[in-house]
Design an enzyme around this catalytic site. Structure first.
Site, PDB file in Angstrom:
ATOM      1  N   SER A  52       1.055  -0.872   0.049  1.00  0.00           N
ATOM      2  CA  SER A  52      -0.245   0.113   0.395  1.00  0.00           C
ATOM      3  C   SER A  52       1.139   1.980   0.081  1.00  0.00           C
ATOM      4  O   SER A  52       1.662   1.204   0.721  1.00  0.00           O
ATOM      5  CB  SER A  52      -0.713  -0.088   1.172  1.00  0.00           C
ATOM      6  OG  SER A  52      -1.890   1.093   1.212  1.00  0.00           O
ATOM      7  N   THR A  86     -11.014   2.099 -14.470  1.00  0.00           N
ATOM      8  CA  THR A  86     -10.303   2.490 -15.058  1.00  0.00           C
ATOM      9  C   THR A  86      -8.816   2.765 -13.544  1.00  0.00           C
ATOM     10  O   THR A  86      -8.903   2.719 -12.741  1.00  0.00           O
ATOM     11  CB  THR A  86     -10.668   3.710 -15.494  1.00  0.00           C
ATOM     12  OG1 THR A  86     -11.968   3.263 -16.436  1.00  0.00           O
ATOM     13  CG2 THR A  86      -9.963   4.936 -15.731  1.00  0.00           C
ATOM     14  N   CYS A 119      -6.652   1.194  12.605  1.00  0.00           N
ATOM     15  CA  CYS A 119      -7.827   0.441  12.273  1.00  0.00           C
ATOM     16  C   CYS A 119      -8.742  -0.111  12.634  1.00  0.00           C
ATOM     17  O   CYS A 119     -10.168  -0.065  12.532  1.00  0.00           O
ATOM     18  CB  CYS A 119      -7.425  -0.720  11.243  1.00  0.00           C
ATOM     19  SG  CYS A 119      -6.211  -0.199  10.010  1.00  0.00           S
TER      20      CYS A 119
END
Ligand code: PMP
Length: 383
Positions: A196, A233, A321
């Site tokens: 990431s 996309t 998180c």
């Protein structure tokens, strides 16, 4: 401000902001368009793929751009299930990222066998348990390279070799290791790897799943992009920033790692001196150089974080998180830390902007929490 939450996210590098802005301003073509403007975007995409591959220790053709590591992890899981037979079995270390664990637990609800592999008191996968688990066929083995809470490193190459010998596809979540220590997808012999961008100076919402060349891995999102492996996309501004961050990480990782490792060790040693009730989690295992997860006997994480924040110091309790909830960290619980002690865990994760002066201020602030009277609570387990 003293930012000590780099495992949650990092500030984007100035050159990343520049690249993202430039892409939005003038490189906004669709890489799938056949005209020249689209082809310009296509070539930027190819260049970015090469940069990310270089950081991963992989080949460009193995890079599948995703919306981040959460998606990459889900892609690893969903692909395994799509490829497996009637009774799939998934193996996960008990300290995987909370988002990944939740996805796996949802599979249990629909009758898929999900086995959590135990770790020792330092958070390292128990080799015996791994060997036993690999004795039966499985659709996937997933183990993180470095833990987001404790920074503890797993012996990835050994695990990959065992999985390969057993014929079980191996996925490594390298999100926290990327940009902090070298990644070696090819040398490790992994089949899949998650990354990431925002963990090392890149933008949020952009990451990659590295898929070993020749491995047929079904897509999570269908479409023609990414050679049919990830439809939609492409997030070109994010990918442009990811590439610049990957290039910068390769250049600065080694000196940054040495500098941050020395700062972290200074911080840890100073806190051990001044705080008699200090527990450092995973201290006896190899760890990321920037990470220090600790608890101070008798003090809740909220109390410690509050004291830090009043001095302008920002850190996290366990995984960012899962903050907001008061549940003890599943990582520490898996390491055998009693729930009451785990509730005191605070993660300090260093990064590029931190220096010795800041660390001295952190030591001073935390030292003010040293108990003035005999400790009230039971002693925490020391690791
Ligand atoms: N895996 C690990 C080990 C992580 O630390 C994180 C981020 N906290 C993720 C996955 C999820 O990454 P992202 O934010 O890109 O979805």
């Amino acid at each position: 401000m003293i930012y000590l939450d780099h495992n949650a996210t990092t500030p984007p590098l100035p050159e990343v902001i520049e690249a993202v802005t430039e892409c939005l301003r003038s490189g906004w073509g669709n890489p799938s368009s056949k005209h020249g403007f689209g082809q310009q975007a296509r070539s930027a995409l190819a260049q970015a793929r090469a940069e990310v591959a270089a950081l991963a220790g992989a080949q460009p053709v193995e890079v599948v751009f995703t919306s981040g590591a959460t998606e990459a992890n889900h892609h690893a899981l969903s692909g395994a299930l799509a490829r497996s037979g009637a009774a799939p079995r998934v193996l996960l270390s008990a300290t995987e990222h909370s988002g990944f664990m939740k996805a796996a637990m949802r599979l249990r609800e629909v009758g898929i066998a999900v086995e959590l592999l135990p770790v020792d008191g330092e958070g390292r996968l128990q080799p015996g348990a791994l060997a036993t688990a690999l004795a039966e066929p499985a659709a996937l083995l997933s183990v993180m390279a470095a833990n987001n809470e404790t920074g503890v490193l797993q012996p990835v190459a050994d695990i990959a070799a065992q999985a390969r010998a057993a014929g079980v596809p191996f996925h490594v979540d390298a999100t926290q290791m990327a940009g902090k220590l070298p990644l070696d997808f090819a040398g490790w012999g992994a089949d899949l790897m998650s990354m990431s961008a925002h963990k090392f100076g890149g933008p949020k919402g952009c990451g990659a799943l590295i898929v070993r060349k020749g491995l047929n891995w079904p897509p999570l999102l269908s479409g023609q992009q990414e050679r049919g492996r990830r439809g939609g996309t492409e997030n070109m501004p994010g990918i442009a920033g990811f590439a610049v961050a990957a290039r910068a990480a390769r250049a600065t990782m080694q000196p940054d790692g040495l500098r941050l490792g020395a700062l972290r060790d200074t911080l840890e040693a100073a806190l051990r001196e001044t705080l008699p009730g200090l527990t450092v989690f995973g201290a006896a295992a190899p760890r990321l150089p920037n990470t220090l997860m600790l608890a101070i006997t008798g003090l809740s994480a909220d109390r410690v974080l509050d004291c830090l924040e009043r001095q302008g110091i920002f850190a996290s309790s366990g995984a960012a998180c899962s903050s907001g909830g008061t549940e003890a960290s599943h990582v520490l619980r898996a390491m055998g830390v009693p729930a009451a002690d785990a509730l005191g865990a605070v993660r300090l994760s260093l990064g590029r902007g931190n220096d010795a002066e800041q660390i001295a201020r952190v030591v001073q602030t935390l030292s003010s929490l040293a108990p003035q009277q005999p400790l009230a609570a039971a002693a925490a387990t020391t690791h």
